[in-house]
Design a protein around this motif. Sequence first.
Motif, PDB file in Angstrom:
ATOM      1  N   LEU A  43       0.796  -1.227   0.000  1.00 62.64           N
ATOM      2  CA  LEU A  43       0.000   0.000   0.000  1.00 62.64           C
ATOM      3  C   LEU A  43       0.831   1.282   0.000  1.00 62.64           C
ATOM      4  O   LEU A  43       0.369   2.325  -0.471  1.00 62.64           O
ATOM      5  N   ALA A  44       2.041   1.220   0.540  1.00 60.33           N
ATOM      6  CA  ALA A  44       2.863   2.422   0.749  1.00 60.33           C
ATOM      7  C   ALA A  44       3.010   3.321  -0.480  1.00 60.33           C
ATOM      8  O   ALA A  44       2.939   4.553  -0.340  1.00 60.33           O
ATOM      9  N   PRO A  45       3.227   2.786  -1.695  1.00 61.33           N
ATOM     10  CA  PRO A  45       3.405   3.686  -2.845  1.00 61.33           C
ATOM     11  C   PRO A  45       2.169   4.519  -3.197  1.00 61.33           C
ATOM     12  O   PRO A  45       2.273   5.492  -3.932  1.00 61.33           O
ATOM     13  N   TRP A  46       0.987   4.128  -2.670  1.00 62.02           N
ATOM     14  CA  TRP A  46      -0.261   4.762  -3.096  1.00 62.02           C
ATOM     15  C   TRP A  46      -0.945   5.548  -1.991  1.00 62.02           C
ATOM     16  O   TRP A  46      -2.028   6.085  -2.195  1.00 62.02           O
ATOM     17  N   PRO A 148      -0.584   8.458 -11.834  1.00 66.77           N
ATOM     18  CA  PRO A 148      -0.524   7.960 -13.215  1.00 66.77           C
ATOM     19  C   PRO A 148       0.150   6.598 -13.376  1.00 66.77           C
ATOM     20  O   PRO A 148      -0.170   5.862 -14.312  1.00 66.77           O
ATOM     21  N   SER A 149       1.032   6.229 -12.475  1.00 63.23           N
ATOM     22  CA  SER A 149       1.693   4.916 -12.606  1.00 63.23           C
ATOM     23  C   SER A 149       0.893   3.782 -11.968  1.00 63.23           C
ATOM     24  O   SER A 149       1.288   2.616 -12.068  1.00 63.23           O
ATOM     25  N   ASN A 150      -0.240   4.092 -11.365  1.00 62.80           N
ATOM     26  CA  ASN A 150      -1.063   3.060 -10.731  1.00 62.80           C
ATOM     27  C   ASN A 150      -1.995   2.438 -11.768  1.00 62.80           C
ATOM     28  O   ASN A 150      -3.189   2.736 -11.829  1.00 62.80           O
ATOM     29  N   GLU A 151      -1.429   1.571 -12.570  1.00 60.32           N
ATOM     30  CA  GLU A 151      -2.164   0.984 -13.692  1.00 60.32           C
ATOM     31  C   GLU A 151      -3.361   0.158 -13.247  1.00 60.32           C
ATOM     32  O   GLU A 151      -4.404   0.153 -13.902  1.00 60.32           O
ATOM     33  N   HIS A 181      -1.856  13.445 -10.042  1.00 60.95           N
ATOM     34  CA  HIS A 181      -2.907  12.430 -10.083  1.00 60.95           C
ATOM     35  C   HIS A 181      -3.731  12.615 -11.346  1.00 60.95           C
ATOM     36  O   HIS A 181      -3.909  13.744 -11.817  1.00 60.95           O
ATOM     37  N   LEU A 182      -4.228  11.527 -11.869  1.00 63.05           N
ATOM     38  CA  LEU A 182      -5.199  11.572 -12.951  1.00 63.05           C
ATOM     39  C   LEU A 182      -6.585  11.680 -12.324  1.00 63.05           C
ATOM     40  O   LEU A 182      -6.889  10.969 -11.357  1.00 63.05           O
ATOM     41  N   LEU A 183      -7.403  12.556 -12.865  1.00 68.43           N
ATOM     42  CA  LEU A 183      -8.768  12.723 -12.373  1.00 68.43           C
ATOM     43  C   LEU A 183      -9.714  11.923 -13.262  1.00 68.43           C
ATOM     44  O   LEU A 183      -9.692  12.056 -14.488  1.00 68.43           O
ATOM     45  N   PHE A 184     -10.529  11.097 -12.617  1.00 66.01           N
ATOM     46  CA  PHE A 184     -11.574  10.331 -13.304  1.00 66.01           C
ATOM     47  C   PHE A 184     -12.915  10.756 -12.737  1.00 66.01           C
ATOM     48  O   PHE A 184     -13.015  11.132 -11.565  1.00 66.01           O
TER      49      PHE A 184
END
Length: 195
Positions: A43-46, A148-151, A181-184
């Motif tokens: 979880l740490a990277p996110w 963005p790297s959280n595919e 961050h990417l916004l969805f």
Amino acid sequence: MIALPFLKSVAPPLQGKRIYLRPPTLSDYRAWASLRAESREFLAPWEPLWAVDDLERGAFRHRIRHYDDEAAAGTAHPFFLFRNTDQRLLGGITLGNIRRGVGQNGMIGYWIGAPFAGQGFMHEALSLLIPYAFTKVRLHRLEAACIPSNERSIRLLEKAGFQREGLLRSYLKINGMWQDHLLFALIEDDARAGK
């Protein structure tokens, strides 16, 4: 004082095929602390950096009090995910930052324990939370943001019908660093149309 139908202090459990969602309680402490400790590296990277006492009972009690305050104010609906077969805690999902007035929107955040990632549990959780947000909480727009790297998170949101709207520069301090961050977003009419 007039009671507003969308301001409910306690959200009902939401039942799915493999999981159910219910608001966190103090009795969830041991399962939560164990799963979070087991999943820390995953979880740490996110996530934001964890406080030194993050997994202690007192910090959890404070967390639950905060959840209860937000739910009572109508600004958040936090849930934990549990597996139907054995009531095992799998993760958490929150409909938070609820804004009323002309916006009628909220932000979704989530986490899943490392042993349960990639098994479709969070997709099912979103499938339960989305109709709840639009029908019971009566929101018009749901947002979610991810690095963005959280595919995995990007695929999850797209599969749930969210559309990418843009880039939020230096949006949140995650893992000790300000991160883009990417916004969805998902609009109520799009969700009804199955887009």
